[in-house]
Design an enzyme around this catalytic site. Sequence first.
Site, PDB file in Angstrom:
ATOM      1  N   HIS A 185       0.800  -1.231   0.000  1.00  0.00           N
ATOM      2  CA  HIS A 185       0.000   0.000   0.000  1.00  0.00           C
ATOM      3  C   HIS A 185       0.825   1.269   0.000  1.00  0.00           C
ATOM      4  O   HIS A 185       0.261   2.359  -0.005  1.00  0.00           O
ATOM      5  CB  HIS A 185      -0.907   0.046   1.236  1.00  0.00           C
ATOM      6  CG  HIS A 185      -2.121  -0.812   1.113  1.00  0.00           C
ATOM      7  ND1 HIS A 185      -3.268  -0.377   0.475  1.00  0.00           N
ATOM      8  CD2 HIS A 185      -2.381  -2.063   1.529  1.00  0.00           C
ATOM      9  CE1 HIS A 185      -4.170  -1.337   0.528  1.00  0.00           C
ATOM     10  NE2 HIS A 185      -3.657  -2.367   1.163  1.00  0.00           N
ATOM     11  N   THR A 190      -8.674   6.454  -2.693  1.00  0.00           N
ATOM     12  CA  THR A 190     -10.024   5.991  -3.016  1.00  0.00           C
ATOM     13  C   THR A 190     -11.003   7.145  -2.823  1.00  0.00           C
ATOM     14  O   THR A 190     -12.069   7.153  -3.431  1.00  0.00           O
ATOM     15  CB  THR A 190     -10.451   4.813  -2.116  1.00  0.00           C
ATOM     16  OG1 THR A 190     -10.170   5.145  -0.750  1.00  0.00           O
ATOM     17  CG2 THR A 190      -9.727   3.543  -2.500  1.00  0.00           C
ATOM     18  N   LYS A 236     -14.510   8.309  -5.015  1.00  0.00           N
ATOM     19  CA  LYS A 236     -15.832   8.643  -4.463  1.00  0.00           C
ATOM     20  C   LYS A 236     -16.310   9.986  -4.999  1.00  0.00           C
ATOM     21  O   LYS A 236     -17.486  10.156  -5.342  1.00  0.00           O
ATOM     22  CB  LYS A 236     -15.766   8.695  -2.934  1.00  0.00           C
ATOM     23  CG  LYS A 236     -15.333   7.399  -2.262  1.00  0.00           C
ATOM     24  CD  LYS A 236     -15.026   7.664  -0.776  1.00  0.00           C
ATOM     25  CE  LYS A 236     -14.235   6.529  -0.160  1.00  0.00           C
ATOM     26  NZ  LYS A 236     -13.627   6.909   1.144  1.00  0.00           N
ATOM     27  N   LYS A 281      -9.064  13.847   4.020  1.00  0.00           N
ATOM     28  CA  LYS A 281      -8.184  12.686   4.038  1.00  0.00           C
ATOM     29  C   LYS A 281      -7.255  12.854   5.235  1.00  0.00           C
ATOM     30  O   LYS A 281      -7.235  13.918   5.851  1.00  0.00           O
ATOM     31  CB  LYS A 281      -7.378  12.591   2.737  1.00  0.00           C
ATOM     32  CG  LYS A 281      -6.723  13.924   2.323  1.00  0.00           C
ATOM     33  CD  LYS A 281      -5.994  13.829   0.972  1.00  0.00           C
ATOM     34  CE  LYS A 281      -6.904  13.801  -0.217  1.00  0.00           C
ATOM     35  NZ  LYS A 281      -6.851  12.575  -0.971  1.00  0.00           N
ATOM     36  N   ARG A 282      -6.492  11.832   5.573  1.00  0.00           N
ATOM     37  CA  ARG A 282      -5.515  11.986   6.640  1.00  0.00           C
ATOM     38  C   ARG A 282      -4.616  13.183   6.351  1.00  0.00           C
ATOM     39  O   ARG A 282      -4.325  13.477   5.184  1.00  0.00           O
ATOM     40  CB  ARG A 282      -4.674  10.710   6.779  1.00  0.00           C
ATOM     41  CG  ARG A 282      -5.407   9.554   7.441  1.00  0.00           C
ATOM     42  CD  ARG A 282      -5.952   9.895   8.799  1.00  0.00           C
ATOM     43  NE  ARG A 282      -4.887   9.999   9.769  1.00  0.00           N
ATOM     44  CZ  ARG A 282      -4.644   9.096  10.715  1.00  0.00           C
ATOM     45  NH1 ARG A 282      -5.424   8.040  10.846  1.00  0.00           N
ATOM     46  NH2 ARG A 282      -3.647   9.245  11.567  1.00  0.00           N
TER      47      ARG A 282
HETATM   48  C1  PLP Z   1     -12.305   7.056   1.467  1.00  0.00           C
HETATM   49  C2  PLP Z   1     -11.839   7.418   2.818  1.00  0.00           C
HETATM   50  C3  PLP Z   1     -10.476   7.615   3.065  1.00  0.00           C
HETATM   51  C4  PLP Z   1      -9.428   7.547   1.985  1.00  0.00           C
HETATM   52  O1  PLP Z   1      -9.272   8.836   1.430  1.00  0.00           O
HETATM   53  P1  PLP Z   1      -8.048   9.209   0.494  1.00  0.00           P
HETATM   54  O2  PLP Z   1      -8.419  10.549  -0.034  1.00  0.00           O
HETATM   55  O3  PLP Z   1      -7.995   8.180  -0.592  1.00  0.00           O
HETATM   56  O4  PLP Z   1      -6.832   9.238   1.340  1.00  0.00           O
HETATM   57  C5  PLP Z   1     -10.083   7.957   4.347  1.00  0.00           C
HETATM   58  N1  PLP Z   1     -10.975   8.083   5.342  1.00  0.00           N
HETATM   59  C6  PLP Z   1     -12.294   7.925   5.136  1.00  0.00           C
HETATM   60  C7  PLP Z   1     -13.234   8.117   6.276  1.00  0.00           C
HETATM   61  C8  PLP Z   1     -12.765   7.578   3.880  1.00  0.00           C
HETATM   62  O5  PLP Z   1     -14.090   7.397   3.694  1.00  0.00           O
END
Ligand code: PLP
Length: 799
Positions: free
Chosen positions: A354, A641, A645, A533-534
Site C-alpha cells: 500500500h 479511493t 468517491k 483525508k488523513r
Molecule cells: C475514502 C476514505 C479515506 C481515503 O481517502 P483518500 O483521499 O484516498 O486518502 C479515508 N478516510 C475515510 C473516512 C474515507 O471514507
Amino acid sequence: MTYQETQARPEMQDAILRHLTYTIGKDADHATLHDWRMALSFAVRDRIVDSWFASTRAAYGAGAKRVYYLSMEFLIGRLLGDALVNLRADAEARAAVEALGLDFDKVLHDEPDAALGNGGLGRLAACFLESLSTLACPAMGYGIRYEHGLFRQSFEGGRQVEEAETWLQQRHPWEFERPEAIYPVGFGGHVAEREGKMVWTPGEAVLAEAHDTPVVGWEGRWTNTLRLWGARAVDPLDLQRFNYGDYLGAAAPEMLARSISRVLYPDDTTPAGKELRLKQEYFFTAASLHDILRRFDSEHGDIRALPDKVAIQLNDTHPAIAGPELVRLLHDERGLPFDEAVDLARATLNYTNHTLLPEALEKWPVDLMGRLLPRHMMLIERIDADHAARHPGRSVPIVAEGEVNMGTLSFVMANRVNGVSALHTELVKETVFADLHALHPARIVNQTNGVTPRRWLHACNPRLSGIITGAIGEAWVGDLERLSEFEAHLGDAGLQEEIAGAKRANKVDLSNWVAAAHGVSLDPDAMFDVQIKRIHEYKRQHLNILEAIALWQAIRANPGAGWTPRVKIFGGKAAPGYVFAKKIIHLINDVARVLNADPVTSPYLKVVFLPNYNVTLAERLIPAADLSEQISTAGKEASGTGNMKFALNGALTVGTLDGANVEIRDHVGAENFFLFGMTAPEVVARRGLHDHAAQAIAADPRLAAALEAIEQGAFSSDDPGRFHDITGNLRGPDYFLVCSDFSDYWRAQRGVDAAYRDPGRWTRMAALNTARSGWFSSDRTIRGYMADIWGAAPVGPGA
Ligand SMILES: *Cc1c(COP(=O)(O)O)cnc(C)c1O
C-alpha cells in the site's frame, strides 16, 4: 402501547416492536431513541441472518474455494443504513419507523461510526467485504475488535485534541459472540528439540475470542462474515491475590491480556515501534490461521489441497507473520517437510503493498522478534536461507542489520504481490521490490482500488442515484460499468438541470448541517472545494492552504475583479505523534479564522475545517462537493479511493498525476479533469536541484507573499513564530515539493474558477465524471483479485 396491544401491523413495524419488547425490554412509551435504533437494528439483522445461513450452506455445499482477507483495519462506519439499502428495505423501514412516530434519519444517525481503521487502507477493506458479498464469493474478513477505534478529534484554539473513541460503550447490535471459536495465542517462552522436532513452549498466552458481523451484499443475495478477535486472559482472575485483598493485582492478568485488543494504533504510516503492536499483529494473524485450518479440516482431508481451497490476502505487511506462522503450523505441528510447508504456505498467501514511503515499511528488531516469537524468528531465518540458496548471489535478505524486513518477508512468502493502482504497481516494480521483481518477474500484479457504489453513491447520494435510475434503470447499482449508459442521456437539457438541482440540494443540506453543528454559515452557491483525508505532508494540505492565502491576498488587492465564490472545506486527522501534520491543522484553522472575519474577501473565499473526519462525515460531504482536491506529490499516493468517491458523485478533480488519479483522468477524459504539477519522474529530477524551493519562491511573487504573511504573523498575531517549522521546511528541504508545484496549482485553480463561472459547462463536466467512473467500483477490483490472485469463483444464488 405494549407489544400485545397492537395487532396486524406491517411486518417491519411488528419486528421492531417485538425486539423493543423482548430483546431490549422496553415498552414503546418509555423507549429512548437509542432503544428504537437497537430494535430496528435487530429487526434488520434478523433478515440478514437468513441470507447468511443460506450463503454458508451454499459455500459448504459447493466445496468452494474460500477467500480470507486479513487486515489490521476495517473502517466500516455505520452499518444500519447500509444494511437496509442492500436488503432493499430502506423505504419499508422508513415507513415503519415513521408510523411509530419517530424521525427515521434521527434513528439512523444515532448509530456510532465504527472507526476500526485509520484511513484508505481500512476503508478499502470495508469496501472489499461488501463487494465480496455482492459477488457471492465465499469469503471472510479477519481483524481485531478494538475497544477503542480511531481517536475522536476536536479543536482547541485551532489545535487538534484527541479523545478516546467509545463505539463499544453501547451494545453493538450487529455482532454475534462466538464463545466456541476461542483459541490460545502464545508469546515468548522457549524452543526445544524433542525427538527431532522443534517444540515451542510459550511463556504466556492470551485467548482470542471471535465476534462475527454479517456483511450483506447488494440485494441480500449473499452474506459473508467479518470475524474480529477480542483478547481475553486465560485465567481472568488471580483468586489468591483477590482473597488477600489485592484487588488490582488480582485483575492484572485480565487487564494485560485485554490491552492487546484495546486500541487501534492511530497511525498508518509509521511503524509504532511498540511491542504491543507486534503482539496485536501476531495475535489476530495466529487466531485467524488457526480458524482457517480448522475450517479447512472440517471440509477437506489432505492438507496438501490447502492452496486449492484457501486463498489468504494480507492487507499490507501488518499480518506478514502469517508466512512463518503457517509454516510453523504445517511443519512443526503437522509434520510436513519444511520445503513442502514453505511451498504450500506460499501458494496460499498473497500480499498487497500500500505504500512506498520508507518510514511506513515495517521492520522489527531481531531481538524483539526473537524474544516475543522465538520459533518464528528461527523460521524466518530458515526461510531467508532457503530463499538465498534458491537464488545464489542474488537473493534479497529478509533479515539485515539486526531487523526483520516485513515487506521482504511478505514478498518472499506470497504467491502474488499486488500494487493498488497502475502507477503504484510500476513504482513497486522499479523501487521497493526491484531486486525481488527481477527474481520473480511474474509475482507482481496490479489491482487498481475501487469503492462500493452502494455506500458511495446509491446510499449517500439518493438524489443523484434517483436521477441515474430514472434515466437508465437501476441495474447500475449492482453493475457500475453500466453507468456509461448515462452518458447518452446527458444531451437532454432537462436532465442536466436535474443533476445541477440535485447538487444544489445536497449543498443546501450540508450547509444546514454545518450551520447547526458548527455554527458556520456557507453559501450553497459558492463552489464547494473539498480536501478530506488523513493529514500528511505528502497529501499536501499545506499546498491548498497556501493557495487560499495567495487568493485572499489577490482578492484584497482587487476586490472588484469578479472572483468566483469558493468555500474551502478541510477534514482529516493527524497522527497524535506527527507534529508537523498537527501544525498544518493549526495553520488551516488560524487562516480560516482570519479569512472568514475579513468583510472584503469573505463573500468570495471562506475556509472551514470540520473536525472528526470519518466515514459518516465523508458520506455527508462528498455528495455536496464541486471540487475534489487530490494534490499529493506525484509518486507518493499509492492509489487513493477518496478521489474515486468524488468523481463518482460528480465532483471535478484538481489533481496531480499520482495514484489512481492517472486512471480517473484516463476514464473521465483529460478535458474533464484539472491537471497540474510535476510527474513522478519530474519530482525525482527536481529533488536533485539543491535549491528547488528557493528557485520556485523567487519565481512566484504570490508564493513569496503567502509565505511572508505566515511568517509575519498575519494568522497568528499572538505568536508570529508559530508556523516557522512549516515555512522553514518549505523554504529549505521541501521534500514534498510544495513550492515547486505551487505556480502550476495556482494556474489550474484559476482554470477551475473559469469553468465554474459557466454552470452549463460545469454540470456537463461533472455529469461526465459520474457517467465515466463505473470502472472504479470495488466489484471490478474484487473480480480482478478473484481471477488473477485467488483463483476463486462465485457460488450459488448470487453466481
Ligand atoms: C475514502 C476514505 C479515506 C481515503 O481517502 P483518500 O483521499 O484516498 O486518502 C479515508 N478516510 C475515510 C473516512 C474515507 O471514507
